[in-house]
Design a protein around this motif. Structure first.
Motif, PDB file in Angstrom:
ATOM      1  N   ARG A 111      -9.402  -1.731  12.994  1.00 60.65           N
ATOM      2  CA  ARG A 111      -9.107  -0.322  13.257  1.00 60.65           C
ATOM      3  C   ARG A 111      -9.989   0.582  12.412  1.00 60.65           C
ATOM      4  NH1 ARG A 111      -3.874  -2.040  14.440  1.00 60.65           N
ATOM      5  NH2 ARG A 111      -3.056  -1.739  12.345  1.00 60.65           N
ATOM      6  N   ASP A 115       0.846   5.682  11.358  1.00 59.43           N
ATOM      7  CA  ASP A 115       0.498   4.725  12.406  1.00 59.43           C
ATOM      8  C   ASP A 115       0.391   3.318  11.847  1.00 59.43           C
ATOM      9  OD1 ASP A 115       0.364   6.617  14.386  1.00 59.43           O
ATOM     10  OD2 ASP A 115      -1.777   7.009  14.131  1.00 59.43           O
ATOM     11  N   GLU A 116      -0.125   3.231  10.619  1.00 59.36           N
ATOM     12  CA  GLU A 116      -0.371   1.907  10.063  1.00 59.36           C
ATOM     13  C   GLU A 116       0.898   1.245   9.534  1.00 59.36           C
ATOM     14  OE1 GLU A 116      -2.901   0.060  10.240  1.00 59.36           O
ATOM     15  OE2 GLU A 116      -4.161   1.579  11.187  1.00 59.36           O
ATOM     16  N   HIS A 117       1.820   2.044   9.004  1.00 53.38           N
ATOM     17  CA  HIS A 117       2.908   1.424   8.249  1.00 53.38           C
ATOM     18  C   HIS A 117       4.304   1.695   8.781  1.00 53.38           C
ATOM     19  CE1 HIS A 117       0.582  -0.315   5.007  1.00 53.38           C
ATOM     20  NE2 HIS A 117      -0.166   0.765   5.010  1.00 53.38           N
ATOM     21  N   PRO A 136       0.826  18.674  17.792  1.00 56.00           N
ATOM     22  CA  PRO A 136      -0.081  17.542  17.748  1.00 56.00           C
ATOM     23  C   PRO A 136      -0.026  16.680  19.005  1.00 56.00           C
ATOM     24  CG  PRO A 136       1.309  17.649  15.790  1.00 56.00           C
ATOM     25  CD  PRO A 136       1.890  18.562  16.805  1.00 56.00           C
ATOM     26  N   ARG A 152      -1.911  13.588   3.422  1.00 59.15           N
ATOM     27  CA  ARG A 152      -2.121  12.212   3.864  1.00 59.15           C
ATOM     28  C   ARG A 152      -1.601  11.228   2.817  1.00 59.15           C
ATOM     29  NH1 ARG A 152      -8.169  10.554   4.782  1.00 59.15           N
ATOM     30  NH2 ARG A 152      -8.273  11.224   2.623  1.00 59.15           N
ATOM     31  N   TYR A 185     -13.853   8.828   3.091  1.00 55.31           N
ATOM     32  CA  TYR A 185     -12.766   8.675   4.057  1.00 55.31           C
ATOM     33  C   TYR A 185     -12.537   7.217   4.451  1.00 55.31           C
ATOM     34  CZ  TYR A 185     -16.429   9.161   7.710  1.00 55.31           C
ATOM     35  OH  TYR A 185     -17.542   9.043   8.478  1.00 55.31           O
ATOM     36  N   GLU A 202      -2.450   8.937  10.225  1.00 52.96           N
ATOM     37  CA  GLU A 202      -2.993   7.579  10.101  1.00 52.96           C
ATOM     38  C   GLU A 202      -2.101   6.648   9.286  1.00 52.96           C
ATOM     39  OE1 GLU A 202      -6.889   7.194   8.469  1.00 52.96           O
ATOM     40  OE2 GLU A 202      -7.021   5.092   9.056  1.00 52.96           O
ATOM     41  N   PRO A 203      -1.644   7.063   8.083  1.00 53.63           N
ATOM     42  CA  PRO A 203      -0.752   6.159   7.341  1.00 53.63           C
ATOM     43  C   PRO A 203       0.535   5.855   8.100  1.00 53.63           C
ATOM     44  CG  PRO A 203      -1.279   8.123   6.038  1.00 53.63           C
ATOM     45  CD  PRO A 203      -1.955   8.273   7.334  1.00 53.63           C
ATOM     46  N   MET A 232     -11.784  13.403  13.218  1.00 58.59           N
ATOM     47  CA  MET A 232     -10.339  13.385  13.454  1.00 58.59           C
ATOM     48  C   MET A 232      -9.776  14.759  13.099  1.00 58.59           C
ATOM     49  SD  MET A 232      -9.614   9.690  11.767  1.00 58.59           S
ATOM     50  CE  MET A 232      -7.867   9.483  11.990  1.00 58.59           C
ATOM     51  N   ASN A 233      -8.776  15.199  13.887  1.00 56.39           N
ATOM     52  CA  ASN A 233      -8.179  16.480  13.533  1.00 56.39           C
ATOM     53  C   ASN A 233      -7.071  16.275  12.495  1.00 56.39           C
ATOM     54  OD1 ASN A 233      -5.806  15.850  14.910  1.00 56.39           O
ATOM     55  ND2 ASN A 233      -6.523  16.776  16.807  1.00 56.39           N
ATOM     56  N   LEU A 266     -12.307  13.260   4.358  1.00 62.63           N
ATOM     57  CA  LEU A 266     -11.661  13.438   5.658  1.00 62.63           C
ATOM     58  C   LEU A 266     -12.666  13.086   6.750  1.00 62.63           C
ATOM     59  CD1 LEU A 266     -10.003  16.905   4.998  1.00 62.63           C
ATOM     60  CD2 LEU A 266      -8.977  14.673   4.692  1.00 62.63           C
ATOM     61  N   ASN A 267     -12.241  12.253   7.682  1.00 63.83           N
ATOM     62  CA  ASN A 267     -13.119  11.858   8.775  1.00 63.83           C
ATOM     63  C   ASN A 267     -13.405  13.070   9.654  1.00 63.83           C
ATOM     64  OD1 ASN A 267     -14.295  10.785  11.047  1.00 63.83           O
ATOM     65  ND2 ASN A 267     -12.930   9.023  11.159  1.00 63.83           N
ATOM     66  N   ARG A 293       0.805  -1.232   0.000  1.00 63.44           N
ATOM     67  CA  ARG A 293       0.000   0.000   0.000  1.00 63.44           C
ATOM     68  C   ARG A 293       0.835   1.276   0.000  1.00 63.44           C
ATOM     69  NH1 ARG A 293      -4.914  -0.455  -1.963  1.00 63.44           N
ATOM     70  NH2 ARG A 293      -6.174  -2.034  -0.970  1.00 63.44           N
ATOM     71  N   ASP A 323       4.972  13.146  14.900  1.00 66.26           N
ATOM     72  CA  ASP A 323       4.531  14.548  14.974  1.00 66.26           C
ATOM     73  C   ASP A 323       5.377  15.426  14.072  1.00 66.26           C
ATOM     74  OD1 ASP A 323       2.554  13.976  16.719  1.00 66.26           O
ATOM     75  OD2 ASP A 323       3.677  14.524  18.514  1.00 66.26           O
ATOM     76  N   ASN A 326     -18.338   7.832  14.381  1.00 67.33           N
ATOM     77  CA  ASN A 326     -19.338   8.508  13.566  1.00 67.33           C
ATOM     78  C   ASN A 326     -20.748   7.957  13.743  1.00 67.33           C
ATOM     79  OD1 ASN A 326     -17.988  10.656  11.912  1.00 67.33           O
ATOM     80  ND2 ASN A 326     -16.629   8.951  11.516  1.00 67.33           N
ATOM     81  N   ARG A 341     -11.722   3.316  14.516  1.00 65.29           N
ATOM     82  CA  ARG A 341     -11.220   4.666  14.255  1.00 65.29           C
ATOM     83  C   ARG A 341     -12.177   5.494  13.405  1.00 65.29           C
ATOM     84  NH1 ARG A 341      -5.769   4.210  11.502  1.00 65.29           N
ATOM     85  NH2 ARG A 341      -5.005   3.576  13.521  1.00 65.29           N
ATOM     86  N   HIS A 342     -12.806   4.847  12.411  1.00 65.43           N
ATOM     87  CA  HIS A 342     -13.592   5.648  11.469  1.00 65.43           C
ATOM     88  C   HIS A 342     -15.093   5.457  11.607  1.00 65.43           C
ATOM     89  CE1 HIS A 342     -10.098   7.040   9.313  1.00 65.43           C
ATOM     90  NE2 HIS A 342      -9.638   5.815   9.310  1.00 65.43           N
ATOM     91  N   SER A 355      -3.917  16.602  12.351  1.00 61.05           N
ATOM     92  CA  SER A 355      -2.750  15.820  12.726  1.00 61.05           C
ATOM     93  C   SER A 355      -3.069  14.324  12.745  1.00 61.05           C
ATOM     94  CB  SER A 355      -2.262  16.314  14.086  1.00 61.05           C
ATOM     95  OG  SER A 355      -1.677  15.294  14.797  1.00 61.05           O
ATOM     96  N   GLN A 414      -0.936   5.627  -3.514  1.00 58.92           N
ATOM     97  CA  GLN A 414      -1.892   6.328  -2.672  1.00 58.92           C
ATOM     98  C   GLN A 414      -2.897   7.047  -3.560  1.00 58.92           C
ATOM     99  OE1 GLN A 414      -2.311   6.599   0.835  1.00 58.92           O
ATOM    100  NE2 GLN A 414      -1.110   4.739   0.669  1.00 58.92           N
ATOM    101  N   SER A 425      -7.331   2.597   1.235  1.00 61.43           N
ATOM    102  CA  SER A 425      -6.174   2.751   0.357  1.00 61.43           C
ATOM    103  C   SER A 425      -4.891   2.881   1.174  1.00 61.43           C
ATOM    104  CB  SER A 425      -6.353   3.957  -0.563  1.00 61.43           C
ATOM    105  OG  SER A 425      -6.046   5.146   0.125  1.00 61.43           O
ATOM    106  N   ILE A 426      -5.016   3.293   2.427  1.00 58.98           N
ATOM    107  CA  ILE A 426      -3.848   3.323   3.305  1.00 58.98           C
ATOM    108  C   ILE A 426      -3.532   1.912   3.780  1.00 58.98           C
ATOM    109  CG2 ILE A 426      -3.142   4.034   5.633  1.00 58.98           C
ATOM    110  CD1 ILE A 426      -4.661   6.666   5.035  1.00 58.98           C
TER     111      ILE A 426
END
Lengths: 364, 345
Positions: free
Chosen positions: B249, A136-138, B39, A183, B236, A133-134, A125-126, A121-122, A107, A147, B258, B253-254, A128, A111, B242-243
């Motif tokens: 999660r 954190d995942e990878h 952050p 992102r 989203y 998120e990417p 979530m703010n 955009l969720n 992945r 940060d 919501n 998370r998403h 940051s 992208q 795609s991530i």
């Protein structure tokens, strides 16, 4: 058809570097279920046999009217859908039929930037958290390193660092799109699918975002698949342009050649629909106006997909589906007009059969 | 349209005036926010922002105050008002509340029985406290159980297409079952085993809570499933896919944050339903033993003589409805406070 297959592998090889993305025979069919037992009665052929390659560092523009399968194609390449058929090789790895689990470690290479910056955009979530998120995942970076990386990305896309704790609703459309781009950049991808990234933006913001995408391409050596219906914007950013109609690529050519001299009747119609700012010139230019609607992708016509609306339709178009032909200059077109004249791009030669058939088409 | 232009205008001004407007106006934070560590401190200040927004909602603040009051009343009350709720003072039965004296000088009132006694001479104030403990415990635990079950089933059915048919038909099945006969059968089957395992009162508590919990999750499940189905198609979620965000999660998370609003609403309704179902069960003789007071049972026991002694219906009724109302308002305020779009205003 046999001789047309020969130049296909030769074209990318001639340009040196192997393609970053190689899509062969990509099909994405969505099944239609109906009746009491929910049996499958057909399929919406959103993408129906698409081939193209993208070389590293180039931008392929993918244009076409609404509903022709552009976005589906982009999403299928990133395997956001489970594709029906075909092969997708990205950076030398075949990902067409990998499981989502196995796909996970590939992945970061690819992208996506989405069309609607509000919806992508969720809202909970703010900024940051969204850009993190990417990471954190990878990645296994520490929290402080993440940060720092987030702030660097915000700098790269031109967002003020002080906005890191704000939520998406507090931004304008252009700023939201920058968040989406940050992102997508977080994992240093090689390939980014831009799915109509400017369609939902004001015209004044569109230019900013497109320039940002170009700057980032230069800075990070990115390769784009730029999906859009805005022909002038594609002309600005793309190195090569693919024109899609009803799930197929009808024409693929370098930008200059395509805009100077469109070969496929659909491309000609599409380009003639672009408004001409000079009224004197606009009156002179004869516009190609297509009649009728796009056929349903669930039930495409026999023969060429475009035969129901083509101003230059011939008898053969209703019978045989034209295969993509490779023409000199790295061009590729799927049209019977060029079956026997594959070596010539002379417009008079090409248009001769077209005119005669158009006249025939009127009489019955 | 206004939704789009409004944040646009607010986002436009340069950062210097914008930062103190958003956070606390101390200089250190501005420097940090403009610097590198912005952050990192988001989680603590997020909850402070939530609290600030929550306080904006007057109803929610009053609701929270009342909930704290009623919780203290039932938990700490029996230590202060040390009267045994089960004590039968048969000579002083049918004593009216002390305030009756205000309009009826002839009434039978006693200072030692401020809310009067019932037909067996039990002190009503002590009963309200003891009954409140049970009712609140049953209400909260049963509601949480129903909520967890409903959310779990709703999320699984909405997110995993393969489970959808199976789980939703199971939900339909549960909805179609007649509730009271089902509870009756459960009581008959498990009452003795649970009593043996946990003791008579705890046993029946576990039974009632489980019975109410597993018969009231279906509406939550349906609402959550519907919302998840809609959210799943949002861009989203596609972006997260795609991530390469894995399903668990993706959900935590998403999707869950919501669908918080409908979950919160069904939680507040669930609390009310649980308290009232418990009363109905006790009324039918299926719930707690007759000498074990709950708000619902005090209410039902007094209905026959309601005309002569309205206070025996009014007080437990008020306790139930005000608790439910308070929780409802808190849920409302919390939902607003947790939504960043509303919090930003």
């Amino acid at each position: 058809m046999l001789d047309a297959a020969a130049p296909a592998p030769a074209t990318p090889a001639a340009d040196g570097a192997p393609p970053l993305l190689d899509v062969r025979g990509l099909k994405m069919h969505f099944p239609i279920h109906s009746g009491l037992l929910r049996r499958q009665v057909g399929a919406v052929k959103a993408v129906d046999g698409v081939d193209f390659t993208i070389r590293p560092g180039e931008t392929l523009g993918l244009v076409g009217e609404s509903g022709c399968g552009k976005s589906t194609c982009g999403r299928a390449i990133l395997r956001l859908y489970d594709i029906t058929e075909g092969s997708i090789r990205i950076d030398g790895v075949e990902i067409g039929h990998l499981s989502q689990h196995a796909l996970r470690k590939h992945r970061p290479t690819m992208q996506m930037v989405f069309q609607d910056p509000q919806a992508s955009l969720n809202p909970r979530m703010n900024v940051s958290q969204i850009i993190r998120e990417p990471l954190d995942e990878h990645t296994k970076l520490s929290s402080a390193e993440k940060d720092e990386k987030v702030l660097e990305l915000m700098d790269a896309v031109g967002l003020n660092r002080a906005f890191a704790r704000r939520f998406p609703h507090a931004f304008s459309g252009g700023q939201r799109q920058r968040i989406g781009i940050a992102r997508a950049l977080a994992l240093n991808p090689k390939f980014i699918v831009c799915d109509e990234p400017i369609a939902a933006l004001d015209v004044s913001i569109q230019a900013q975002v497109v320039n940002l995408l170009e700057d980032l391409q230069e800075q990070f050596g990115l390769t784009y698949l730029f999906i859009s219906h805005d022909l002038s914007m594609v002309r600005h950013i793309a190195t090569r342009v693919a024109v899609m109609y009803l799930g197929r690529i009808v024409e693929l050519a370098p930008r200059e050649a395509l805009y100077a001299e469109p070969l496929h009747p659909y491309t000609q119609a599409l380009l003639s629909a672009v408004p001409e700012p000079d009224p004197a010139l606009a009156r002179k230019v004869e516009r190609v106006i297509l009649k009728g609607d796009v056929p349903s992708p669930a039930n495409p016509p026999k023969g060429c997909n475009f035969c129901t609306r083509c101003p230059k339709v011939m008898d053969i178009c209703h019978e045989i589906d034209p295969m993509p032909r490779h023409l000199p200059g790295g061009r590729q077109v799927a049209c019977h007009l060029y079956e026997d004249t594959k070596t010539t791009t002379d417009p008079t030669a090409a248009h001769k059969p077209g005119h005669s058939s158009a006249q025939q088409g009127v009489s019955p | 349209m206004t939704d789009r232009t409004d944040p646009h205008e607010r986002a436009e001004p340069p950062p210097s005036p914008a930062v103190p407007a958003g956070g606390a106006p101390d200089g250190g934070e501005i420097a940090e926010a403009a610097g590198s560590a912005a952050p990192g401190q988001s989680s603590t200040s997020l909850w402070r922002d939530v609290w600030v927004q929550f306080r904006e909602h007057k109803g929610a603040v009053i609701g929270l105050a009342f909930l704290i009051f009623i919780t203290l009343f039932v938990i700490a009350g029996p230590w202060i008002w040390q009267v045994d709720p089960a004590d039968l003072d048969i000579r002083n039965k049918d004593v009216r509340p002390i305030y009756t004296w205000l309009w009826d000088r002839e009434a039978d009132v006693m200072w030692s029985r401020p809310l009067g006694t019932d037909n067996l001479g039990r002190d009503i104030l002590a009963n309200l406290m003891q009954g409140g403990r049970v009712s609140m415990a049953v209400g909260w635990v049963a509601m949480l159980l129903a909520l967890i079950l409903g959310t779990l089933i709703g999320v699984l059915a909405g997110y995993f297409r393969a489970l959808d048919g199976l789980l939703m038909r199971f939900t339909d099945l549960m909805l179609a079952l007649p509730l009271l006969p089902l509870l009756l059968v459960m009581m008959l089957l498990f009452r003795d085993q649970l009593r043996a395992a946990f003791g008579p009162e705890q046993g029946i508590f576990v039974l009632i809570v489980t019975a109410i919990g597993i018969t009231s999750w279906m509406h939550t499940a349906r609402i959550v499933r519907g919302d998840i189905l809609a959210l799943k198609e949002r861009e989203y979620v596609l972006a997260a896919r795609s991530i390469g965000t894995p399903s668990r999660r993706m959900i935590t998370r998403h999707l869950l944050p919501n669908v918080l609003s409908p979950i919160m609403v069904s939680a507040t309704l669930g609390l009310a339903t649980a308290i009232i179902t418990e009363s109905a069960l006790s009324f039918l003789g299926l719930g707690f033993p007759s000498d074990y007071p709950t708000w619902g049972k005090i209410l039902f026991d007094s209905v026959e003589r309601m005309e002569r002694f309205p206070e025996r219906v009014i007080w437990p009724g008020l306790c139930i409805s005000l608790t439910v109302l308070a929780v409802n308002y808190i849920g409302d305020g919390l939902r607003d406070a947790l939504d960043p779009r509303i919090r930003g205003r």
